[in-house]
Design a protein around this motif. Structure first.
Motif, mmCIF file in Angstrom:
data_model
loop_
_atom_site.group_PDB
_atom_site.id
_atom_site.type_symbol
_atom_site.label_atom_id
_atom_site.label_comp_id
_atom_site.label_asym_id
_atom_site.label_seq_id
_atom_site.Cartn_x
_atom_site.Cartn_y
_atom_site.Cartn_z
ATOM 1 N N GLU A 1 0.817 -1.209 0.000
ATOM 2 C CA GLU A 1 0.000 0.000 0.000
ATOM 3 C C GLU A 1 0.848 1.255 0.000
ATOM 4 O O GLU A 1 0.369 2.341 -0.349
ATOM 5 N N TYR A 2 2.105 1.118 0.391
ATOM 6 C CA TYR A 2 3.056 2.226 0.316
ATOM 7 C C TYR A 2 3.944 2.120 -0.930
ATOM 8 O O TYR A 2 4.926 2.840 -1.061
ATOM 9 N N GLY A 3 3.606 1.184 -1.810
ATOM 10 C CA GLY A 3 4.372 1.010 -3.033
ATOM 11 C C GLY A 3 5.698 0.322 -2.835
ATOM 12 O O GLY A 3 6.593 0.432 -3.673
ATOM 13 N N ILE A 4 5.852 -0.426 -1.724
ATOM 14 C CA ILE A 4 7.115 -1.096 -1.426
ATOM 15 C C ILE A 4 7.010 -2.568 -1.822
ATOM 16 O O ILE A 4 6.081 -3.271 -1.412
ATOM 17 N N LEU A 5 7.956 -3.045 -2.597
ATOM 18 C CA LEU A 5 7.983 -4.432 -3.025
ATOM 19 C C LEU A 5 8.552 -5.314 -1.915
ATOM 20 O O LEU A 5 9.438 -4.888 -1.163
ATOM 21 N N SER A 6 8.068 -6.545 -1.837
ATOM 22 C CA SER A 6 8.584 -7.458 -0.819
ATOM 23 C C SER A 6 8.478 -8.896 -1.280
ATOM 24 O O SER A 6 7.626 -9.243 -2.095
ATOM 25 N N ASP A 7 9.377 -9.730 -0.754
ATOM 26 C CA ASP A 7 9.338 -11.175 -0.935
ATOM 27 C C ASP A 7 9.162 -11.802 0.444
ATOM 28 O O ASP A 7 9.515 -11.195 1.464
ATOM 29 N N VAL A 8 8.636 -13.032 0.464
ATOM 30 C CA VAL A 8 8.436 -13.733 1.726
ATOM 31 C C VAL A 8 9.175 -15.068 1.710
ATOM 32 O O VAL A 8 9.109 -15.811 0.729
ATOM 33 N N ALA A 9 9.887 -15.347 2.791
ATOM 34 C CA ALA A 9 10.479 -16.674 3.021
ATOM 35 C C ALA A 9 9.819 -17.223 4.282
ATOM 36 O O ALA A 9 9.762 -16.529 5.305
ATOM 37 N N TYR A 10 9.322 -18.461 4.203
ATOM 38 C CA TYR A 10 8.559 -19.019 5.313
ATOM 39 C C TYR A 10 9.377 -19.903 6.242
ATOM 40 O O TYR A 10 8.840 -20.444 7.204
ATOM 41 N N ASP A 11 10.657 -20.082 5.953
ATOM 42 C CA ASP A 11 11.513 -20.802 6.897
ATOM 43 C C ASP A 11 12.888 -20.153 6.918
ATOM 44 O O ASP A 11 13.256 -19.403 6.016
ATOM 45 N N GLY A 12 13.636 -20.440 7.979
ATOM 46 C CA GLY A 12 14.894 -19.753 8.198
ATOM 47 C C GLY A 12 15.956 -20.021 7.157
ATOM 48 O O GLY A 12 16.700 -19.122 6.767
ATOM 49 N N GLU A 13 16.045 -21.247 6.680
ATOM 50 C CA GLU A 13 17.081 -21.568 5.701
ATOM 51 C C GLU A 13 16.844 -20.834 4.385
ATOM 52 O O GLU A 13 17.777 -20.285 3.793
ATOM 53 N N GLU A 14 15.585 -20.827 3.940
ATOM 54 C CA GLU A 14 15.253 -20.083 2.720
ATOM 55 C C GLU A 14 15.516 -18.591 2.930
ATOM 56 O O GLU A 14 16.040 -17.908 2.044
ATOM 57 N N GLY A 15 15.158 -18.098 4.108
ATOM 58 C CA GLY A 15 15.384 -16.683 4.398
ATOM 59 C C GLY A 15 16.851 -16.311 4.326
ATOM 60 O O GLY A 15 17.216 -15.273 3.754
ATOM 61 N N LEU A 16 17.708 -17.141 4.901
ATOM 62 C CA LEU A 16 19.140 -16.864 4.861
ATOM 63 C C LEU A 16 19.656 -16.871 3.433
ATOM 64 O O LEU A 16 20.400 -15.966 3.021
ATOM 65 N N GLN A 17 19.293 -17.883 2.644
ATOM 66 C CA GLN A 17 19.784 -17.975 1.267
ATOM 67 C C GLN A 17 19.347 -16.772 0.441
ATOM 68 O O GLN A 17 20.118 -16.250 -0.367
ATOM 69 N N ASP B 1 11.691 -12.869 11.811
ATOM 70 C CA ASP B 1 11.168 -13.545 12.999
ATOM 71 C C ASP B 1 12.318 -14.329 13.648
ATOM 72 O O ASP B 1 13.355 -14.568 13.018
ATOM 73 N N ILE B 2 12.140 -14.728 14.893
ATOM 74 C CA ILE B 2 13.163 -15.527 15.575
ATOM 75 C C ILE B 2 12.846 -17.013 15.504
ATOM 76 O O ILE B 2 13.679 -17.830 15.108
ATOM 77 N N LEU B 3 11.625 -17.382 15.875
ATOM 78 C CA LEU B 3 11.238 -18.791 15.930
ATOM 79 C C LEU B 3 10.781 -19.243 14.549
ATOM 80 O O LEU B 3 9.628 -19.063 14.164
ATOM 81 N N LEU B 4 11.714 -19.834 13.808
ATOM 82 C CA LEU B 4 11.467 -20.239 12.425
ATOM 83 C C LEU B 4 11.823 -21.711 12.223
ATOM 84 O O LEU B 4 12.701 -22.234 12.909
ATOM 85 N N PRO B 5 11.195 -22.372 11.270
ATOM 86 C CA PRO B 5 11.599 -23.744 10.933
ATOM 87 C C PRO B 5 13.001 -23.769 10.313
ATOM 88 O O PRO B 5 13.399 -22.815 9.642
ATOM 89 N N ASN B 6 13.726 -24.835 10.533
ATOM 90 C CA ASN B 6 15.023 -25.123 9.897
ATOM 91 C C ASN B 6 16.197 -24.278 10.399
ATOM 92 O O ASN B 6 17.299 -24.782 10.558
ATOM 93 N N ARG B 7 15.984 -22.996 10.621
ATOM 94 C CA ARG B 7 17.061 -22.143 11.111
ATOM 95 C C ARG B 7 16.415 -20.947 11.811
ATOM 96 O O ARG B 7 15.528 -20.311 11.245
ATOM 97 N N ASP B 8 16.851 -20.639 13.044
ATOM 98 C CA ASP B 8 16.194 -19.538 13.751
ATOM 99 C C ASP B 8 16.777 -18.178 13.365
ATOM 100 O O ASP B 8 17.810 -18.087 12.691
#
Length: 225
Positions: A22-38, A51-58
């Protein structure tokens, strides 16, 4: 600005993504820690909501690995862990801010803006293709020196095209990124917005920058006639 949301709660991730859009900002989502890190290690993101408490990697190990590799992307930890030791550990680990769930999006956005104005990582980013110029910090678009009056969605759409200038972006990818929707059930939403965007970006000018690749998607580039 392109933000990575690392959050395993689907509703929370969708809430943040919708608010940013709604502010025109693009974003991607990773639903687990390992994907987020990569994803974060690619270095293409301007901001990280973690987030802190994530699957695979915190979240602790993610921020630790990013800082170990000297990737200084700004990070807000957004978590249900509200104890003081967790807050202290988060700030000492190298995050820029720490927020506790539940939260108000307006506060999250305000904190993103505040962090984004600090230090060298907050330098103004300007993107240019031919005579088209996007000031991402000021949210201002001009062509041949003339200001383009764009809606937040149009600005987000144009930003995506300019960031990937010369690259054909599939329709499905555009709709997923800008609207977070299934393109099949919203077949004409992209066409409507693209017509409006072209009317502002291309129609008043002799040289056209936004091109349709039939059966695939769109590309923004300056073509030699």
């Amino acid at each position: 600005m392109l933000i990575l949301i690392v959050e395993d709660e689907v509703k929370t991730a969708a809430f943040i993504k919708k608010g940013l859009s709604e502010y025109g900002i693009l974003s991607d989502v990773a639903y687990d820690g390992e994907e987020g890190l990569q994803r974060a290690l690619t270095g293409k993101y301007d901001f990280l909501i973690l987030d802190i408490l994530l699957p695979n990697r915190d979240g602790w190990s993610i921020i630790s690995e990013l800082r170990r590799r000297r990737i200084d992307v700004p990070v807000i930890m957004l978590t249900a862990l509200d104890a003081v030791p967790s807050r202290v550990r988060g700030l000492e680990s190298g995050v820029d801010d720490y927020m506790v769930k539940p939260f108000a999006f307006s506060e999250l956005y305000a904190r993103i803006q505040t962090i984004s104005r600090r230090g060298p990582t907050l330098k103004q980013e300007v993107l240019r293709v031919a005579d088209l110029e996007l000031d991402l910090e000021g949210r201002r678009a001009t062509r041949a020196g003339k200001r383009l009056d764009l809606t937040p969605k149009e600005f987000a759409l144009l930003t995506l095209l300019v960031r990937r200038s010369g690259e054909v972006i599939p329709r499905t990818r555009i709709v997923e990124r800008i609207w977070d929707m299934d393109v099949d059930s919203n077949a004409n939403i992209l066409d409507v917005h693209m017509r409006r965007l072209r009317a502002k970006v291309d129609d008043p000018f002799e040289v056209k920058l936004i091109h349709t690749v039939r059966g695939v998607g769109y590309v923004l580039e300056e073509r030699q006639e």
